[in-house]
Design a protein around this motif. Sequence first.
Motif, PDB file in Angstrom:
ATOM      1  N   GLN A 208       0.661   0.421  -9.695  1.00 55.05           N
ATOM      2  CA  GLN A 208       1.813  -0.453  -9.442  1.00 55.05           C
ATOM      3  C   GLN A 208       2.631   0.038  -8.252  1.00 55.05           C
ATOM      4  OE1 GLN A 208       3.779  -0.420 -13.244  1.00 55.05           O
ATOM      5  NE2 GLN A 208       2.629  -2.210 -14.014  1.00 55.05           N
ATOM      6  N   ARG A 209       2.797   1.323  -8.183  1.00 54.31           N
ATOM      7  CA  ARG A 209       3.583   1.880  -7.083  1.00 54.31           C
ATOM      8  C   ARG A 209       2.858   1.733  -5.753  1.00 54.31           C
ATOM      9  NH1 ARG A 209       6.101   7.406  -9.926  1.00 54.31           N
ATOM     10  NH2 ARG A 209       7.609   6.290 -11.248  1.00 54.31           N
ATOM     11  N   GLN A 210       1.564   1.894  -5.756  1.00 58.31           N
ATOM     12  CA  GLN A 210       0.805   1.721  -4.526  1.00 58.31           C
ATOM     13  C   GLN A 210       0.811   0.260  -4.075  1.00 58.31           C
ATOM     14  OE1 GLN A 210      -0.312   3.812  -2.508  1.00 58.31           O
ATOM     15  NE2 GLN A 210      -0.338   5.740  -3.649  1.00 58.31           N
ATOM     16  N   GLU A 211       0.748  -0.655  -5.036  1.00 57.49           N
ATOM     17  CA  GLU A 211       0.830  -2.081  -4.710  1.00 57.49           C
ATOM     18  C   GLU A 211       2.187  -2.408  -4.078  1.00 57.49           C
ATOM     19  OE1 GLU A 211       0.080  -4.186  -8.282  1.00 57.49           O
ATOM     20  OE2 GLU A 211      -2.076  -3.764  -8.299  1.00 57.49           O
ATOM     21  N   GLU A 212       3.244  -1.817  -4.619  1.00 55.25           N
ATOM     22  CA  GLU A 212       4.585  -2.046  -4.066  1.00 55.25           C
ATOM     23  C   GLU A 212       4.684  -1.496  -2.648  1.00 55.25           C
ATOM     24  OE1 GLU A 212       8.716  -3.223  -4.076  1.00 55.25           O
ATOM     25  OE2 GLU A 212       6.818  -3.888  -4.958  1.00 55.25           O
ATOM     26  N   VAL A 213       4.095  -0.338  -2.417  1.00 52.94           N
ATOM     27  CA  VAL A 213       4.086   0.243  -1.069  1.00 52.94           C
ATOM     28  C   VAL A 213       3.362  -0.682  -0.102  1.00 52.94           C
ATOM     29  CG1 VAL A 213       3.163   2.117   0.346  1.00 52.94           C
ATOM     30  CG2 VAL A 213       4.286   2.642  -1.819  1.00 52.94           C
ATOM     31  N   SER A 214       2.205  -1.186  -0.517  1.00 56.82           N
ATOM     32  CA  SER A 214       1.428  -2.086   0.348  1.00 56.82           C
ATOM     33  C   SER A 214       2.186  -3.373   0.633  1.00 56.82           C
ATOM     34  CB  SER A 214       0.085  -2.400  -0.320  1.00 56.82           C
ATOM     35  OG  SER A 214      -0.675  -1.220  -0.503  1.00 56.82           O
ATOM     36  N   ARG A 215       2.820  -3.918  -0.403  1.00 59.35           N
ATOM     37  CA  ARG A 215       3.574  -5.162  -0.225  1.00 59.35           C
ATOM     38  C   ARG A 215       4.725  -4.969   0.756  1.00 59.35           C
ATOM     39  NH1 ARG A 215       8.083  -7.700  -1.813  1.00 59.35           N
ATOM     40  NH2 ARG A 215       8.864  -5.830  -2.860  1.00 59.35           N
ATOM     41  N   LEU A 216       5.470  -3.887   0.581  1.00 64.99           N
ATOM     42  CA  LEU A 216       6.605  -3.627   1.460  1.00 64.99           C
ATOM     43  C   LEU A 216       6.156  -3.311   2.882  1.00 64.99           C
ATOM     44  CD1 LEU A 216       8.875  -1.523  -0.927  1.00 64.99           C
ATOM     45  CD2 LEU A 216       9.344  -3.816  -0.047  1.00 64.99           C
ATOM     46  N   ARG A 217       5.003  -2.652   3.018  1.00 64.10           N
ATOM     47  CA  ARG A 217       4.509  -2.322   4.350  1.00 64.10           C
ATOM     48  C   ARG A 217       4.170  -3.587   5.126  1.00 64.10           C
ATOM     49  NH1 ARG A 217       4.678   1.929   7.970  1.00 64.10           N
ATOM     50  NH2 ARG A 217       3.732   0.954   9.790  1.00 64.10           N
ATOM     51  N   VAL A 218       3.566  -4.556   4.453  1.00 63.36           N
ATOM     52  CA  VAL A 218       3.235  -5.823   5.110  1.00 63.36           C
ATOM     53  C   VAL A 218       4.506  -6.529   5.569  1.00 63.36           C
ATOM     54  CG1 VAL A 218       2.290  -8.130   4.747  1.00 63.36           C
ATOM     55  CG2 VAL A 218       1.036  -6.128   3.908  1.00 63.36           C
ATOM     56  N   LYS A 219       5.497  -6.602   4.686  1.00 63.50           N
ATOM     57  CA  LYS A 219       6.741  -7.283   5.042  1.00 63.50           C
ATOM     58  C   LYS A 219       7.485  -6.529   6.143  1.00 63.50           C
ATOM     59  CE  LYS A 219       9.206  -9.413   2.031  1.00 63.50           C
ATOM     60  NZ  LYS A 219       8.834 -10.783   2.397  1.00 63.50           N
ATOM     61  N   TYR A 220       7.446  -5.200   6.093  1.00 62.84           N
ATOM     62  CA  TYR A 220       8.094  -4.392   7.133  1.00 62.84           C
ATOM     63  C   TYR A 220       7.425  -4.627   8.490  1.00 62.84           C
ATOM     64  CZ  TYR A 220       9.125  -0.255   9.938  1.00 62.84           C
ATOM     65  OH  TYR A 220       9.480   0.583  10.963  1.00 62.84           O
ATOM     66  N   ASP A 221       6.113  -4.639   8.518  1.00 58.12           N
ATOM     67  CA  ASP A 221       5.391  -4.884   9.773  1.00 58.12           C
ATOM     68  C   ASP A 221       5.732  -6.265  10.335  1.00 58.12           C
ATOM     69  OD1 ASP A 221       4.216  -2.409   9.708  1.00 58.12           O
ATOM     70  OD2 ASP A 221       2.328  -3.106   8.811  1.00 58.12           O
ATOM     71  N   GLU A 222       5.835  -7.252   9.436  1.00 58.09           N
ATOM     72  CA  GLU A 222       6.196  -8.603   9.881  1.00 58.09           C
ATOM     73  C   GLU A 222       7.603  -8.615  10.471  1.00 58.09           C
ATOM     74  OE1 GLU A 222       5.761 -10.908   6.371  1.00 58.09           O
ATOM     75  OE2 GLU A 222       3.583 -11.152   6.569  1.00 58.09           O
ATOM     76  N   ALA A 223       8.536  -7.928   9.821  1.00 59.86           N
ATOM     77  CA  ALA A 223       9.913  -7.882  10.313  1.00 59.86           C
ATOM     78  C   ALA A 223       9.990  -7.164  11.649  1.00 59.86           C
ATOM     79  CB  ALA A 223      10.805  -7.188   9.283  1.00 59.86           C
ATOM     80  N   MET A 224       9.241  -6.086  11.807  1.00 55.60           N
ATOM     81  CA  MET A 224       9.243  -5.349  13.070  1.00 55.60           C
ATOM     82  C   MET A 224       8.615  -6.169  14.187  1.00 55.60           C
ATOM     83  SD  MET A 224      10.796  -2.423  12.857  1.00 55.60           S
ATOM     84  CE  MET A 224      10.109  -1.269  14.054  1.00 55.60           C
ATOM     85  N   SER A 225       7.584  -6.947  13.876  1.00 55.92           N
ATOM     86  CA  SER A 225       6.966  -7.816  14.887  1.00 55.92           C
ATOM     87  C   SER A 225       7.955  -8.870  15.361  1.00 55.92           C
ATOM     88  CB  SER A 225       5.714  -8.489  14.299  1.00 55.92           C
ATOM     89  OG  SER A 225       4.712  -7.543  14.020  1.00 55.92           O
ATOM     90  N   ALA A 226       8.717  -9.427  14.411  1.00 51.97           N
ATOM     91  CA  ALA A 226       9.723 -10.428  14.769  1.00 51.97           C
ATOM     92  C   ALA A 226      10.819  -9.803  15.625  1.00 51.97           C
ATOM     93  CB  ALA A 226      10.319 -11.050  13.510  1.00 51.97           C
ATOM     94  N   LEU A 227      11.197  -8.581  15.287  1.00 50.44           N
ATOM     95  CA  LEU A 227      12.243  -7.888  16.041  1.00 50.44           C
ATOM     96  C   LEU A 227      11.762  -7.547  17.447  1.00 50.44           C
ATOM     97  CD1 LEU A 227      15.103  -6.813  15.821  1.00 50.44           C
ATOM     98  CD2 LEU A 227      14.191  -4.682  14.896  1.00 50.44           C
ATOM     99  N   ARG A 228      10.520  -7.106  17.563  1.00 51.71           N
ATOM    100  CA  ARG A 228       9.975  -6.783  18.888  1.00 51.71           C
ATOM    101  C   ARG A 228       9.870  -8.040  19.746  1.00 51.71           C
ATOM    102  NH1 ARG A 228       7.479  -2.653  21.417  1.00 51.71           N
ATOM    103  NH2 ARG A 228       6.190  -3.254  23.210  1.00 51.71           N
ATOM    104  N   ALA A 229       9.458  -9.156  19.140  1.00 50.38           N
ATOM    105  CA  ALA A 229       9.368 -10.414  19.883  1.00 50.38           C
ATOM    106  C   ALA A 229      10.733 -10.828  20.416  1.00 50.38           C
ATOM    107  CB  ALA A 229       8.796 -11.505  18.983  1.00 50.38           C
ATOM    108  N   MET A 230      11.766 -10.598  19.621  1.00 54.41           N
ATOM    109  CA  MET A 230      13.127 -10.913  20.049  1.00 54.41           C
ATOM    110  C   MET A 230      13.519 -10.056  21.251  1.00 54.41           C
ATOM    111  SD  MET A 230      16.616 -10.585  17.790  1.00 54.41           S
ATOM    112  CE  MET A 230      15.938 -11.708  16.568  1.00 54.41           C
ATOM    113  N   ILE A 231      13.162  -8.782  21.214  1.00 51.35           N
ATOM    114  CA  ILE A 231      13.478  -7.865  22.314  1.00 51.35           C
ATOM    115  C   ILE A 231      12.723  -8.251  23.574  1.00 51.35           C
ATOM    116  CG2 ILE A 231      13.235  -5.468  23.091  1.00 51.35           C
ATOM    117  CD1 ILE A 231      13.762  -4.672  20.132  1.00 51.35           C
TER     118      ILE A 231
END
Length: 275
Positions: A208-231
């Motif tokens: 369960q904890r590893q699944e949560e890590v994977s889920r958050l990593r995907v969302k974090y990468d998406e957020a960082m991609s959006a932030l980089r595109a803005m920059i």
Amino acid sequence: MTRQLTTQNATITTAAVEVKTLTISGKQVTLAVFRQLKEEPLIAEDGTLNGEPWGSVNYHPDKCSAAAEHLHVVWQKGTELRRAYVDGTPNFDRVLSGGYRVSADWYSSVAANRYLTALVYMGLKTSNESILDSRPPSFATRHATHLSRLDFPEELSQAETFSVRATVPQDAVDAADLASAYIHAQTEADVGGEGALSSGWQKQTVEQRQEEVSRLRVKYDEAMSALRAMIEKCGGFDAIGDAYTAEIAAEEERRRRHHDVHASLAKLPQLFIAV
């Protein structure tokens, strides 16, 4: 009949005791004539003068004698005379009762916001810990962002003579929040299933904890991609930094001009007018 005061018929004369009077066709200007002068700012927003100052008049036509320190300056605009209300200090230097400075003391701009956003992105890319403190739970402050662990360059928070206030878009806040959640989840996953009552529960906890890590990593990468595109839409890191640096230098120069102008106006001769 009261004559109109113009640069053609107005003169300044000096008496034996160095008293300067404002006259019109050889006669001392009266309060009634002075009040007829159009009021217009003498100091432009960029700190330059809109005309040539003649002197100050110790008369408050708008019953403002109880206001903060100021001058009423007679000045020349082209071939016409104007009067101006000039504060004793620039607005960004004013201090309110209780010692609080007016908000104009803080400098903010789109360039500063973009620069801070770029710094947040770089901080998230290079830091292995959260850059966000816990945010207050109250409704009024729940959207406040506390970027405490990111080492900002000194010039962002304090320029040579003034402070800079900047905000970041929601995309940057989301990325920082996800980074914090991801780091916490990864720490929990690293602990494993310690403390579980059985090996089965331990395995389930780890999964369960590893699944949560994977889920958050995907969302974090998406957020960082959006932030980089803005920059990148703003020209990239170098362009954002150059624009911010140039703007701060220009603002420092503008404020210096305001200080110089106020200092020179404070030395203007007083012009005496008749009651």
